[in-house]
Design an enzyme around this catalytic site. Structure first.
Site, PDB file in Angstrom:
ATOM      1  N   ASP A 236      32.066  42.413  35.863  1.00 20.82           N
ATOM      2  CA  ASP A 236      30.889  42.226  35.007  1.00 20.82           C
ATOM      3  C   ASP A 236      30.081  41.012  35.466  1.00 20.82           C
ATOM      4  O   ASP A 236      29.574  40.252  34.651  1.00 20.82           O
ATOM      5  CB  ASP A 236      31.295  42.099  33.542  1.00 20.82           C
ATOM      6  CG  ASP A 236      30.123  42.342  32.581  1.00 20.82           C
ATOM      7  OD1 ASP A 236      29.142  43.015  32.982  1.00 20.82           O
ATOM      8  OD2 ASP A 236      30.182  41.855  31.444  1.00 20.82           O
ATOM      9  N   LEU A 237      29.974  40.849  36.776  1.00 14.33           N
ATOM     10  CA  LEU A 237      29.212  39.733  37.320  1.00 14.33           C
ATOM     11  C   LEU A 237      27.729  39.983  37.056  1.00 14.33           C
ATOM     12  O   LEU A 237      27.207  41.060  37.358  1.00 14.33           O
ATOM     13  CB  LEU A 237      29.468  39.620  38.827  1.00 14.33           C
ATOM     14  CG  LEU A 237      28.903  38.384  39.506  1.00 14.33           C
ATOM     15  CD1 LEU A 237      29.575  37.128  38.977  1.00 14.33           C
ATOM     16  CD2 LEU A 237      29.102  38.495  41.011  1.00 14.33           C
TER      17      LEU A 237
END
Length: 191
Positions: A23-24
């Site tokens: 979930d960068l």
């Protein structure tokens, strides 16, 4: 310097902690009072040893506009998913919008090539800013490749590309990606 710190954090996560962030995105990057970049929210990170993805409906966990095509398909997590998200994150930080931000996002992630960042800035009337260096255009485009084999293969590859001599960087650019000419690429995306 912050990109270097991000690459080092991703390298540590992938090769030492053996996890993929998954979930960068810009809101998961923080800078402390010392000017050090911190990657936050490893809440949906998965061990590289996990055999299956956690599914939520059709898509795996994460934020749709930063996901790789493989993550969208629910494939086993890979550091190359974070490399794609790295590219989408830098794209947004340099243009104010992610590569795909309206319409059928998952279809675009699978089928479309995002416009060059300089074209996106023109499309959004972002003027009187420092132009985007060709090195950054090439790096982000390489990170956003649909085929993970065509992306930089690690965060350290990204870092070595950014710190390479111009001649070595140009050679790596040619290996990763070639850009269509401006004449063949629309100024505005058809979606």
């Amino acid at each position: 310097e912050w990109t270097k710190q991000l690459c080092e954090a991703l390298d540590y996560a992938h090769n030492h902690a053996r996890v993929v962030h998954r979930d960068l995105k810009p809101s998961n990057l923080m800078v402390n009072q010392k000017g050090e970049l911190k990657v936050t929210d490893f809440g949906i990170a998965r061990s590289l040893g996990d055999s299956v993805s956690m599914m939520t409906g059709k898509h795996t966990s994460g934020t749709l506009i930063y996901m790789s095509p493989q993550q969208l398909d629910g494939a086993r997590g890979s550091p190359l998913d974070d490399i794609y998200s790295f590219g989408a994150t830098i794209y947004e930080l340099l243009t104010s919008k992610p590569p795909f931000y309206s319409g059928n996002i998952d279809r675009q992630v699978h089928e479309r090539t995002p416009p060059r960042m300089s074209f996106r800035r023109e499309e959004l009337d972002i003027v009187d800013t420092e132009p985007i260096d060709e090195t950054w255009e090439a790096l982000v485009a390489a990170c956003l490749q649909k085929d993970p084999a065509l992306r930089p293969q690690s965060a350290l590859d990204i870092l070595s590309f950014l710190t390479a001599s111009p001649r070595k960087a140009t050679s790596k650019i040619a290996e990763w990606i070639s850009f269509p000419s401006r004449k063949t690429e629309p100024k505005t995306a058809p979606w």
